[in-house]
Write a protein that holds these residues in place. Structure first.
Motif, PDB file in Angstrom:
ATOM      1  N   PRO A 236       4.036  -7.015   1.695  1.00  0.00           N
ATOM      2  CA  PRO A 236       3.453  -5.669   1.794  1.00  0.00           C
ATOM      3  C   PRO A 236       3.243  -5.016   0.425  1.00  0.00           C
ATOM      4  CG  PRO A 236       5.225  -5.917   3.384  1.00  0.00           C
ATOM      5  CD  PRO A 236       5.262  -7.128   2.504  1.00  0.00           C
ATOM      6  N   VAL A 239       0.233  -6.554  -1.178  1.00  0.00           N
ATOM      7  CA  VAL A 239      -1.006  -6.036  -0.591  1.00  0.00           C
ATOM      8  C   VAL A 239      -1.345  -4.703  -1.238  1.00  0.00           C
ATOM      9  CG1 VAL A 239      -2.030  -5.050   1.495  1.00  0.00           C
ATOM     10  CG2 VAL A 239      -0.780  -7.199   1.632  1.00  0.00           C
ATOM     11  N   TYR A 240      -0.340  -3.836  -1.377  1.00  0.00           N
ATOM     12  CA  TYR A 240      -0.572  -2.498  -1.939  1.00  0.00           C
ATOM     13  C   TYR A 240      -1.069  -2.591  -3.376  1.00  0.00           C
ATOM     14  CZ  TYR A 240       0.218   2.352  -3.214  1.00  0.00           C
ATOM     15  OH  TYR A 240       0.042   3.634  -3.636  1.00  0.00           O
ATOM     16  N   SER A 254      -3.321  -9.712   3.858  1.00  0.00           N
ATOM     17  CA  SER A 254      -3.104  -8.994   5.117  1.00  0.00           C
ATOM     18  C   SER A 254      -3.372  -9.894   6.312  1.00  0.00           C
ATOM     19  CB  SER A 254      -4.014  -7.764   5.196  1.00  0.00           C
ATOM     20  OG  SER A 254      -3.807  -6.927   4.091  1.00  0.00           O
TER      21      SER A 254
END
Lengths: 274, 262
Positions: A236, A239-240, A254
Motif C-alpha cells: 500500500p 502504491v501511494y 494495485s
C-alpha cells in the motif's frame, strides 16, 4: 423512506404494490453496489494493459509485494498464536473485567490507523514508554524496521481476529467443555481437542479478516515504521508513493494486490469456509 | 455457506479491496481546474499548495478574508507532486503553489490558460536534528554514520529530490532509514526524536521553532528551489489573492517564515 407505514405493516397493501415496494429497496441497494463496484472498475479500465507486465516489473513493485506477503503472514501467525487463547478465555468469561477487556480490544477497530501509528510510536519509539528502555539497554530500535511493520499490522488486525474467533467459540456448546472435564481433560486439553476443532471455521474466517486488514494497513505503518523500499515499504505504501511519479506502476501494483486478495479469499472459501 | 459464515468473508473482501478502490483515479470527471463554476466567482478561492507553505499561506489567506468580507479562501496542503496529480485528475483548484518547478510537468499543458504565473519564493536545504542533537551532527558528512538514523522525503517529491541532489553533490551516502511522503512527515520524525537527522527546507526548520535544531549546509553543496505560483482563472478574487501572495506583503510573510525572496 417516504413510503407510508401501512405498505410495510399490512401484508395486503404490500401485495397490492409489490413492484413499488421492491423498487424502494432496489434503488438504495443498487447505489450501494455502484459505490463499491465503480472504483474497482475504474482501476481496471484505467490500467494500461499493454504495458502491464513491464509496469509490474518496475523496481518498486516486487520488494513491496514480497514484504507485504512476509509481514502479513507473520502477522496472521501471531494473531493465531496470541489471539486464539485470548478469544477462548474471553468466550468463557462473563465478569466485568472481561467486558472491559473486550471493549479495550475493540478500540483499534474504530481508531483511525494514523492515530494507532502515533500510539505505537509513543510506546515503542526510541523515546517511547517501552522503546526508550529497550534502546538504552540494548541499542534496540523498533521504528523503521520490518518488526515495526508487523507490530503495526498486529495492532490493527488482532482485534478483528479475536472478535471473530470469540464469536465462533461462544457458539461451541459449553456442555462439551463440561463433558470433557468430567472425563478428566485439563483446560489446555479441552482448548486444543474440543474448542479448536469446533471453532475451526470461525478461526479461518477470523484469519482471513485479520490478513485482509493487515494487507491493507497504511496509516499506522507509515507513521510508525516509516517508508523504505525493501524494509518497511509495504505494497500500500508503494502504491501511494508510486502514484506520485509512476501512476501506471501504482495501478499495476494495485491490480496485483487485488488479484492476490481475491486468490487467497477464494482459496479460503473453497477450503475452510463453507 | 451460512449467512453467519458469509458475513466475515464479505467483510474481509471489503477490507482487502479498500486499498484498490483508494488508488483508483477519478475516471469520469474531466473538468479542468479553473473551469469549475463553483470555484471562484462565488466568493470561494481554492488554493492547493506545497506542505512547506502551510504557515505563511494560512496567514495570508486570513488577511485576504479580513480585507475582502464574503470571500472564503480554502487551503489544502500536501506534497506538491500529489497536488499536481490531483489537479490533473480534475480536483477543483484556483491557485497552485509548488515547491520547485518539477511538479509543474504533471499539470495539463493548458492548465494556466486563463490565469498567470509568478515566482513567490526560494528555499534551501538544511539538516534538522532534535534539539539536543543526540547524533552530534555537525555537517553533511556525519549523515553517512551507520549509527545515525537519517530520514529523507520520498524521491518522488521535491524535498526528496533536493535532498538527493545535495547528498550527491557532497558525495555522501547517508544512512537513510525512511523516505517519508512529504516534508512535514519527515520533520515530524525528528521532532519526535525517532530520527537523528533529516534533510528538510530551511523554512521548515524556522517553522518548527524550538522543536528542532538546524544545521546549515554550505551554499557550495546546497541547492536552491524556486516556488512558482500558478492561477487558473481571471476571477477577481483569484487574481487578487495571487497579487497579494506574489506582492510585497506576501514576500514579507514568506521571508518571516524562513523563505528567501524570489
Amino acid at each position: 423512506m417516504t413510503a407510508p407505514a401501512p405498505t410495510v405493516a399490512t401484508p395486503g397493501a404490500a401485495r397490492r404494490h409489490p413492484g413499488r415496494s421492491r423498487a424502494v429497496l432496489l434503488v438504495p441497494a443498487g447505489l450501494g453496489v455502484a459505490l463499491v463496484v465503480l472504483p474497482l472498475l475504474g482501476l481496471l479500465l484505467r490500467t494500461d494493459w499493454g504495458s502491464f507486465a513491464s509496469n509490474l516489473s518496475a523496481p518498486v513493485v516486487w520488494p513491496a509485494i514480497r514484504l507485504s506477503l512476509v509481514t502479513t503472514l507473520v502477522t496472521v501467525a501471531l494473531c493465531f498464536v496470541l489471539g486464539t487463547p485470548l478469544a477462548w478465555l474471553l468466550s468463557r468469561a462473563d465478569g466485568r473485567a472481561a467486558t472491559w477487556l473486550r471493549a479495550v480490544l475493540t478500540v483499534p477497530v474504530v481508531l483511525p490507523p494514523v492515530v494507532g501509528g502515533v500510539a505505537l510510536l509513543m510506546a515503542y519509539g526510541r523515546r517511547g514508554v517501552v522503546g526508550a528502555p529497550l534502546f538504552e539497554a540494548f541499542g534496540l530500535r523498533l521504528p523503521f524496521t520490518p518488526t515495526a511493520v508487523v507490530l503495526a499490522q498486529v495492532f490493527v488486525s488482532l482485534p478483528f481476529f479475536v472478535l471473530a474467533v470469540e464469536g465462533a467459540m461462544r457458539a461451541v456448546d459449553a456442555r462439551y467443555d463440561a463433558v470433557a472435564a468430567t472425563l478428566g481433560a485439563t483446560p489446555l486439553r479441552i482448548f486444543v481437542r474440543v474448542a479448536l476443532p469446533l471453532a475451526a471455521p470461525g478461526i479461518a474466517s477470523g484469519a482471513a479478516l485479520a490478513w485482509a486488514r493487515a494487507l491493507g494497513e497504511f496509516g499506522a505503518t507509515i507513521t510508525f515504521a516509516g517508508n523504505f523500499a525493501g524494509s518497511t515499504q509495504t505494497a500500500p505504501l508503494a502504491v501511494y508513493v508510486a502514484l506520485q511519479n509512476d501512476p501506471q506502476a501504482a495501478l499495476a501494483l494495485s491490480i496485483a494486490m487485488l488479484a492476490v486478495s481475491l486468490l487467497v479469499l477464494g482459496m479460503l472459501r473453497g477450503r475452510w469456509i463453507r | 455457506m451460512t449467512p453467519a459464515a458469509l458475513r466475515p468473508l464479505l467483510l474481509a473482501a471489503a477490507a482487502a479491496l479498500t486499498l484498490g478502490a483508494c488508488s483508483a483515479a477519478t475516471t469520469a470527471d474531466t473538468t479542468q481546474a479553473g473551469d469549475d463554476p463553483t470555484a471562484g466567482g462565488s466568493g470561494t478561492v481554492t488554493v492547493l499548495a506545497a506542505a512547506s507553505l502551510t504557515a505563511p499561506l494560512t496567514a495570508l489567506a486570513e488577511q485576504y478574508e479580513r480585507d475582502h468580507p464574503g470571500v472564503t479562501v480554502r487551503l489544502s496542503f500536501g506534497s506538491s507532486t500529489t497536488l499536481a496529480q490531483q489537479i490533473s485528475e480534475g480536483a477543483p483548484a484556483d491557485l497552485y503553489a509548488s515547491a520547485g518547478e518539477a511538479p509543474l510537468s504533471l499539470l495539463p499543458p493548458d492548465a494556466a490558460g486563463d490565469g498567470g504565473r509568478a515566482t513567490i519564493a526560494r528555499n534551501t536545504v538544511e539538516i534538522a536534528t532534535p534539539p539536543d542533537n543526540p547524533g552530534a551532527v555537525a555537517d553533511l558528512r556525519d549523515l553517512g554514520d551507520p549509527d545515525l538514523d537519517v530520514v529523507l522525503c520520498a524521491a518522488t517529491v521535491p524535498c526528496g529530490k533536493a535532498a538527493d541532489d545535495v547528498l550527491r553533490t557532497a558525495g555522501v551516502t547517508a544512512h537513510v532509514v525512511s523516505r517519508e511522503v512529504d516534508v512535514k512527515a519527515t520533520l515530524t520524525k525528528v521532532v519526535l526524536g525517532e530520527a537523528d537527522a533529516a534533510l528538510v527546507y530551511h523554512s521548515d526548520v524556522v517553522a518548527a521553532g524550538g522543536d528542532v535544531r538546524g544545521v546549515e549546509i554550505p551554499a557550495a553543496d546546497n541547492v536552491f528551489l524556486t516556488y512558482p505560483l500558478l492561477w487558473f482563472s481571471d476571477d477577481p478574487d483569484v487574481v487578487g489573492f495571487a497579487d497579494l501572495v506574489a506582492g510585497p506583503t506576501g514576500t514579507a510573510a514568506l521571508e518571516a517564515a524562513g523563505f528567501l525572496a524570489p
